[in-house]
Scaffold this active site. Structure first.
Site, PDB file in Angstrom:
ATOM      1  N   HIS A   1       0.877  -1.179   0.000  1.00 51.93           N
ATOM      2  CA  HIS A   1       0.000   0.000   0.000  1.00 51.93           C
ATOM      3  C   HIS A   1       0.913   1.227   0.000  1.00 51.93           C
ATOM      4  CE1 HIS A   1      -2.747   2.959   1.841  1.00 51.93           C
ATOM      5  NE2 HIS A   1      -3.745   2.171   1.493  1.00 51.93           N
TER       6      HIS A   1
ATOM      7  N   GLN B   1      -4.329  -5.219   6.854  1.00 51.75           N
ATOM      8  CA  GLN B   1      -5.311  -6.148   6.263  1.00 51.75           C
ATOM      9  C   GLN B   1      -5.248  -7.540   6.893  1.00 51.75           C
ATOM     10  OE1 GLN B   1      -7.669  -5.354   4.140  1.00 51.75           O
ATOM     11  NE2 GLN B   1      -6.991  -3.266   3.673  1.00 51.75           N
TER      12      GLN B   1
ATOM     13  N   CYS C   1      -4.717   2.413  -3.676  1.00 49.32           N
ATOM     14  CA  CYS C   1      -3.484   2.934  -3.058  1.00 49.32           C
ATOM     15  C   CYS C   1      -2.318   1.973  -3.260  1.00 49.32           C
ATOM     16  CB  CYS C   1      -3.670   3.203  -1.572  1.00 49.32           C
ATOM     17  SG  CYS C   1      -4.896   4.455  -1.238  1.00 49.32           S
TER      18      CYS C   1
ATOM     19  N   ASP D   1       3.255  -4.351   7.980  1.00 53.24           N
ATOM     20  CA  ASP D   1       2.001  -3.627   7.810  1.00 53.24           C
ATOM     21  C   ASP D   1       0.882  -4.641   8.009  1.00 53.24           C
ATOM     22  OD1 ASP D   1      -0.318  -2.557   6.835  1.00 53.24           O
ATOM     23  OD2 ASP D   1       0.575  -1.683   5.037  1.00 53.24           O
TER      24      ASP D   1
ATOM     25  N   LYS E   1     -10.268  -0.851  10.418  1.00 53.35           N
ATOM     26  CA  LYS E   1     -10.364  -2.047   9.585  1.00 53.35           C
ATOM     27  C   LYS E   1     -10.631  -3.295  10.430  1.00 53.35           C
ATOM     28  CE  LYS E   1      -7.224  -0.168   6.163  1.00 53.35           C
ATOM     29  NZ  LYS E   1      -7.915   0.105   4.896  1.00 53.35           N
TER      30      LYS E   1
HETATM   31  N1  PMP Z   1      -1.695  -0.704   4.587  1.00 52.24           N
HETATM   32  C1  PMP Z   1      -2.630  -1.461   4.017  1.00 52.24           C
HETATM   33  C2  PMP Z   1      -2.271  -2.844   3.541  1.00 52.24           C
HETATM   34  C3  PMP Z   1      -3.925  -0.966   3.888  1.00 52.24           C
HETATM   35  O1  PMP Z   1      -4.865  -1.713   3.302  1.00 52.24           O
HETATM   36  C4  PMP Z   1      -4.235   0.323   4.371  1.00 52.24           C
HETATM   37  C5  PMP Z   1      -5.622   0.912   4.254  1.00 52.24           C
HETATM   38  N2  PMP Z   1      -6.196   0.806   2.974  1.00 52.24           N
HETATM   39  C6  PMP Z   1      -3.208   1.071   4.956  1.00 52.24           C
HETATM   40  C7  PMP Z   1      -1.969   0.518   5.060  1.00 52.24           C
HETATM   41  C8  PMP Z   1      -3.435   2.442   5.476  1.00 52.24           C
HETATM   42  O2  PMP Z   1      -4.296   2.418   6.562  1.00 52.24           O
HETATM   43  P1  PMP Z   1      -4.892   3.773   7.146  1.00 52.24           P
HETATM   44  O3  PMP Z   1      -5.447   4.521   5.962  1.00 52.24           O
HETATM   45  O4  PMP Z   1      -5.952   3.321   8.080  1.00 52.24           O
HETATM   46  O5  PMP Z   1      -3.783   4.503   7.801  1.00 52.24           O
END
Ligand code: PMP
Length: 406
Positions: A123, A203, A364, A200, A226
């Site tokens: 991401h 997910q 993203c 990270d 999430k």
């Molecule tokens: N890493 C991953 C794998 C994600 O899916 C996301 C959210 N789409 C993020 C980081 C970022 O999370 P946040 O927007 O809640 O900071």
């Protein structure tokens, strides 16, 4: 599935029982943000009704209640991750801020020629903070390739991990592909070279419970929203020694021990990294979300989610021209797909008219889209409260769209 009653579970999520565009809502955008059980709404409501005050200020009863609830949530998160100590649990705004905090904190260790290993399936939150710190320090961000199936390319990993690698920052689970990466052995390899490891977990946590001690990672980040908690809060777990060595991220109240114009000293962990009044109600809400999850047989929950994925895979061929991006052997129930002749954003709009919420676009993860040569994908991402009937509805909807518009 035995031990898991999805109909009962859905009663816990008030938002799910509504009509959208005249149709019962089918919420399949859990990867972007998951819905909240009544227990979370109640915990936050009760917090504001009965105990709100600023934390760690001591002098009165409400302050004590707020602090107890807030620190209790930190202990709940510690248990969830199986961290050794609450000193290692730092509240952030989310995964994004957690990774920025680590990248910033590791900057003093980085210099020209050093390498930060990420992957093509990251991401942007696990790419851009590293690019920013690389810019400052002269280090370089190096991506590990992925395979056509959407798994990490281990040959690529092995060829890139080396003497110059200082940091391995990798996603536990891909938000686009659903792939569960084999992080434990990768961390072990990295550790053997003295590489700092950052996971990270954004997910991963909605689908299974990570054990940071078993994983052996130095840092683990996730977002509350999430994992069925409120927005505005997330968590960074870190190894104590590294956290001690890292400079603070932001300055202000709460993060100091003593301030003077001659010399300011930092508070102890975790407060050193928590400048300003924190998201107190949100921490309480996240604690309630984890308590809620802890009330289930997680194995039965995972089995129910796997059944959703199996059903979806069985139905793939019922939609002509549909293909998946991300067919890893180990994955969470996330379906990124394309359908010949249809633009992903049209698929999203047409499904929405049928009450079905999915996400479309680059998610993203632009480098991953480039890697597969697609402008974007349509993505249906499931949670434990989704049903087999909803999987069927998704595919009935897709068949209709394909017939009429492809
Ligand atoms: N890493 C991953 C794998 C994600 O899916 C996301 C959210 N789409 C993020 C980081 C970022 O999370 P946040 O927007 O809640 O900071």
């Amino acid at each position: 599935t035995s031990g898991f009653d999805v109909a009962a579970v859905r009663q816990d999520f008030p938002i799910l029982s509504q009509q959208v565009n005249g149709k019962p809502l089918v919420y399949l955008d859990n990867g972007a943000s998951a819905q909240k059980p009544q227990a979370v709404l109640d915990a936050m409501d009760r917090y504001y009704r009965e105990m709100h005050s600023n934390v760690h200020r001591g002098a009165h009863t409400l302050g004590d209640r707020a602090t107890t609830a807030f620190e209790g949530a930190r202990e709940t998160v510690r248990g969830f991750l199986n961290a050794e100590s609450t000193r290692q649990i730092i509240w952030t705004r989310g995964t994004t801020e957690a990774i920025n905090l680590v990248a910033n904190g590791l900057a003093p260790r980085l210099k020209a020629g050093d390498e930060i290993l990420v992957s093509y399936m990251e991401h942007h939150a696990n790419i851009v903070p590293w690019q920013m710190v690389a810019e400052r320090t002269g280090a370089k961000v190096v991506p590990v390739q992925v395979t056509p199936d959407g798994e990490l390319d281990l040959d690529s990993f092995n060829s890139l991990l080396g003497d110059r690698t200082r940091v391995l920052a990798i996603t536990h689970v891909s938000n686009v592909l659903g792939t569960i990466n084999p992080v434990a052995p990768l961390i072990e390899q990295a550790k053997a070279l003295g590489v700092i490891t950052v996971l990270d977990g954004a997910q991963a946590v909605p689908h299974f419970q990570p054990d940071v001690q078993a994983l052996g990672c130095d840092f683990y980040a996730f977002s509350s929203h999430k994992v069925f908690g409120p927005t505005g809060i997330g968590v960074l777990y870190g190894k104590e020694q590294l956290l001690e060595e890292m400079p603070p991220y932001q300055g202000g109240g709460e993060m100091i021990e003593r301030v003077s114009f001659e010399r300011t000293t930092w508070n102890t962990l975790p407060y050193k990294f928590e400048a300003g009044t924190p998201a107190i109600a949100e921490a309480v809400g996240l604690g309630a979300a984890i308590d809620y999850l802890n009330g289930f047989d997680r194995q039965a929950m995972e089995a129910a989610e796997n059944a959703l994925l199996t059903r979806a895979n069985e139905l793939l061929e019922t939609v002509p021209g549909m293909s998946l991006i991300g067919t890893a052997k180990r994955k969470v129930p996330v379906l990124s797909f394309k359908i010949d002749g249809l633009h992903p954003s049209d698929i999203g709009t047409l499904l929405d008219q049928q009450g079905i919420a999915i996400r479309t676009g680059h998610h993203c993860a632009m480098p991953l889209m480039d890697f597969y040569g697609v402008p974007g994908t349509a993505r249906a991402s499931f949670a434990f409260y989704n049903t087999l009937e909803e999987v069927d509805q998704l595919f009935t909807g897709l068949q209709k769209i394909q017939r009429l518009f492809a």
